[in-house]
Design a protein around this motif. Structure first.
Motif, PDB file in Angstrom:
ATOM      1  N   LEU A   1      18.324  52.380  48.767  1.00  0.00           N
ATOM      2  CA  LEU A   1      19.183  52.287  49.942  1.00  0.00           C
ATOM      3  C   LEU A   1      18.545  51.257  50.859  1.00  0.00           C
ATOM      4  O   LEU A   1      17.371  51.389  51.217  1.00  0.00           O
ATOM      5  CB  LEU A   1      19.277  53.649  50.645  1.00  0.00           C
ATOM      6  CG  LEU A   1      20.088  53.723  51.930  1.00  0.00           C
ATOM      7  CD1 LEU A   1      21.560  53.407  51.652  1.00  0.00           C
ATOM      8  CD2 LEU A   1      19.943  55.100  52.553  1.00  0.00           C
ATOM      9  N   GLY A   2      19.289  50.200  51.216  1.00  0.00           N
ATOM     10  CA  GLY A   2      18.707  49.123  52.010  1.00  0.00           C
ATOM     11  C   GLY A   2      19.543  48.745  53.215  1.00  0.00           C
ATOM     12  O   GLY A   2      20.775  48.909  53.218  1.00  0.00           O
ATOM     13  N   PHE A   3      18.856  48.238  54.250  1.00  0.00           N
ATOM     14  CA  PHE A   3      19.489  47.742  55.469  1.00  0.00           C
ATOM     15  C   PHE A   3      18.791  46.445  55.858  1.00  0.00           C
ATOM     16  O   PHE A   3      17.582  46.320  55.693  1.00  0.00           O
ATOM     17  CB  PHE A   3      19.350  48.747  56.618  1.00  0.00           C
ATOM     18  CG  PHE A   3      19.886  50.102  56.307  1.00  0.00           C
ATOM     19  CD1 PHE A   3      21.233  50.373  56.455  1.00  0.00           C
ATOM     20  CD2 PHE A   3      19.048  51.099  55.852  1.00  0.00           C
ATOM     21  CE1 PHE A   3      21.730  51.625  56.161  1.00  0.00           C
ATOM     22  CE2 PHE A   3      19.528  52.358  55.546  1.00  0.00           C
ATOM     23  CZ  PHE A   3      20.879  52.617  55.703  1.00  0.00           C
ATOM     24  N   ASN A   4      19.527  45.484  56.411  1.00  0.00           N
ATOM     25  CA  ASN A   4      18.882  44.271  56.910  1.00  0.00           C
ATOM     26  C   ASN A   4      19.682  43.685  58.062  1.00  0.00           C
ATOM     27  O   ASN A   4      20.878  43.961  58.212  1.00  0.00           O
ATOM     28  CB  ASN A   4      18.648  43.240  55.800  1.00  0.00           C
ATOM     29  CG  ASN A   4      19.921  42.667  55.251  1.00  0.00           C
ATOM     30  OD1 ASN A   4      20.644  41.970  55.954  1.00  0.00           O
ATOM     31  ND2 ASN A   4      20.213  42.940  53.985  1.00  0.00           N
ATOM     32  N   TYR A   5      18.979  42.877  58.858  1.00  0.00           N
ATOM     33  CA  TYR A   5      19.584  42.182  59.990  1.00  0.00           C
ATOM     34  C   TYR A   5      18.954  40.798  60.064  1.00  0.00           C
ATOM     35  O   TYR A   5      17.753  40.635  59.843  1.00  0.00           O
ATOM     36  CB  TYR A   5      19.322  42.923  61.305  1.00  0.00           C
ATOM     37  CG  TYR A   5      19.875  42.195  62.507  1.00  0.00           C
ATOM     38  CD1 TYR A   5      21.219  42.313  62.838  1.00  0.00           C
ATOM     39  CD2 TYR A   5      19.075  41.359  63.282  1.00  0.00           C
ATOM     40  CE1 TYR A   5      21.748  41.625  63.926  1.00  0.00           C
ATOM     41  CE2 TYR A   5      19.595  40.672  64.370  1.00  0.00           C
ATOM     42  CZ  TYR A   5      20.933  40.809  64.681  1.00  0.00           C
ATOM     43  OH  TYR A   5      21.470  40.123  65.743  1.00  0.00           O
ATOM     44  N   ARG A   6      19.764  39.786  60.360  1.00  0.00           N
ATOM     45  CA  ARG A   6      19.230  38.438  60.592  1.00  0.00           C
ATOM     46  C   ARG A   6      20.082  37.765  61.664  1.00  0.00           C
ATOM     47  O   ARG A   6      21.257  38.050  61.819  1.00  0.00           O
ATOM     48  CB  ARG A   6      19.170  37.626  59.313  1.00  0.00           C
ATOM     49  CG  ARG A   6      20.489  37.268  58.710  1.00  0.00           C
ATOM     50  CD  ARG A   6      20.321  36.556  57.364  1.00  0.00           C
ATOM     51  NE  ARG A   6      21.595  36.198  56.823  1.00  0.00           N
ATOM     52  CZ  ARG A   6      22.400  36.986  56.163  1.00  0.00           C
ATOM     53  NH1 ARG A   6      22.046  38.233  55.938  1.00  0.00           N
ATOM     54  NH2 ARG A   6      23.563  36.557  55.719  1.00  0.00           N
ATOM     55  N   GLU A   7      19.415  36.887  62.395  1.00  0.00           N
ATOM     56  CA  GLU A   7      20.084  36.192  63.495  1.00  0.00           C
ATOM     57  C   GLU A   7      19.519  34.786  63.604  1.00  0.00           C
ATOM     58  O   GLU A   7      18.316  34.579  63.504  1.00  0.00           O
ATOM     59  CB  GLU A   7      19.841  36.952  64.792  1.00  0.00           C
ATOM     60  CG  GLU A   7      20.499  36.358  66.002  1.00  0.00           C
ATOM     61  CD  GLU A   7      20.283  37.205  67.238  1.00  0.00           C
ATOM     62  OE1 GLU A   7      20.070  36.616  68.310  1.00  0.00           O
ATOM     63  OE2 GLU A   7      20.328  38.447  67.146  1.00  0.00           O
ATOM     64  N   THR A   8      20.398  33.814  63.790  1.00  0.00           N
ATOM     65  CA  THR A   8      20.003  32.442  64.063  1.00  0.00           C
ATOM     66  C   THR A   8      20.161  32.243  65.567  1.00  0.00           C
ATOM     67  O   THR A   8      21.276  32.289  66.079  1.00  0.00           O
ATOM     68  CB  THR A   8      20.860  31.439  63.270  1.00  0.00           C
ATOM     69  OG1 THR A   8      20.811  31.805  61.896  1.00  0.00           O
ATOM     70  CG2 THR A   8      20.343  30.026  63.434  1.00  0.00           C
ATOM     71  N   VAL A   9      19.061  32.050  66.252  1.00  0.00           N
ATOM     72  CA  VAL A   9      19.036  32.141  67.710  1.00  0.00           C
ATOM     73  C   VAL A   9      19.896  31.082  68.393  1.00  0.00           C
ATOM     74  O   VAL A   9      20.786  31.401  69.183  1.00  0.00           O
ATOM     75  CB  VAL A   9      17.583  32.087  68.229  1.00  0.00           C
ATOM     76  CG1 VAL A   9      17.562  32.165  69.743  1.00  0.00           C
ATOM     77  CG2 VAL A   9      16.768  33.218  67.630  1.00  0.00           C
ATOM     78  N   GLN A  10      19.676  29.809  68.114  1.00  0.00           N
ATOM     79  CA  GLN A  10      20.387  28.754  68.837  1.00  0.00           C
ATOM     80  C   GLN A  10      21.888  28.750  68.563  1.00  0.00           C
ATOM     81  O   GLN A  10      22.688  28.458  69.445  1.00  0.00           O
ATOM     82  CB  GLN A  10      19.802  27.369  68.496  1.00  0.00           C
ATOM     83  CG  GLN A  10      18.486  27.081  69.169  1.00  0.00           C
ATOM     84  CD  GLN A  10      17.301  27.680  68.402  1.00  0.00           C
ATOM     85  OE1 GLN A  10      17.463  28.268  67.347  1.00  0.00           O
ATOM     86  NE2 GLN A  10      16.114  27.536  68.967  1.00  0.00           N
ATOM     87  N   SER A  11      22.315  29.068  67.351  1.00  0.00           N
ATOM     88  CA  SER A  11      23.745  29.008  67.033  1.00  0.00           C
ATOM     89  C   SER A  11      24.454  30.348  67.213  1.00  0.00           C
ATOM     90  O   SER A  11      25.648  30.454  66.942  1.00  0.00           O
ATOM     91  CB  SER A  11      23.945  28.500  65.614  1.00  0.00           C
ATOM     92  OG  SER A  11      23.352  29.394  64.695  1.00  0.00           O
TER      93      SER A  11
END
Length: 160
Positions: free
Chosen positions: A18-28
């Motif tokens: 069971l997996g969870f992830n989050y990612r964010e590109t700050v400037q865009s």
């Protein structure tokens, strides 16, 4: 662009992951978060997941912003006819029925070589209004495993 991300998963090599992830590109202001579940059933692995991705703070008028995001759903299965050979079939379905991506792949880790290197060959077909440069994609990848020598089945369920 700076990227931030985190992933967390819980795995039992006999049952599943069971997996969870989050990612964010700050400037865009782009972001994505996802969850997935894999179940291990003898020589089969079945998987399902969902990802929500989009852009935060898009100007909708001179004084207001909104978050624009869509979901992508994943369903797939892997079969191991041999411990060193995996056959994959996957489908990604986009929200609002804009299209699908179908993928078939085969990965082989030749045990007789005695080194932890696998070769993967894949084919993907895009349908609908999904915007990509082509509707058919072929892929080849080579993977070296920095893990003790195991079968591909064991590596997938215990280390990947």
């Amino acid at each position: 662009d700076s990227m931030l991300g985190a992933a967390l998963f819980l795995r039992t090599p006999e049952l599943g992951r069971l997996g969870f992830n989050y990612r964010e590109t700050v400037q865009s202001n782009q972001f994505a978060y996802a969850g997935d579940l894999q179940a291990y059933l003898a020589s089969w692995t079945v998987a399902a997941g969902v990802e929500r991705a989009g852009i935060k703070e898009v100007w909708t008028s001179p004084t207001t912003t909104a978050r624009i995001a869509d979901n992508t759903y994943l369903i797939g299965a892997s079969f191991y006819p041999l411990n060193e050979l995996r056959l994959d079939a996957r489908a990604n379905v986009f929200e609002r029925d804009v299209g699908r991506i179908y993928t078939a792949a085969v990965e082989w880790l030749p045990a007789f070589l005695g080194i932890p290197i696998s070769a993967r060959f894949s084919y993907s077909h895009v349908t609908g209004d999904v915007v990509f440069a082509t509707n058919n994609t072929y892929g080849v990848s080579i993977t070296y495993f920095f893990a003790p020598t195991h079968s591909l089945l064991t590596l997938d369920r215990a280390f990947r």
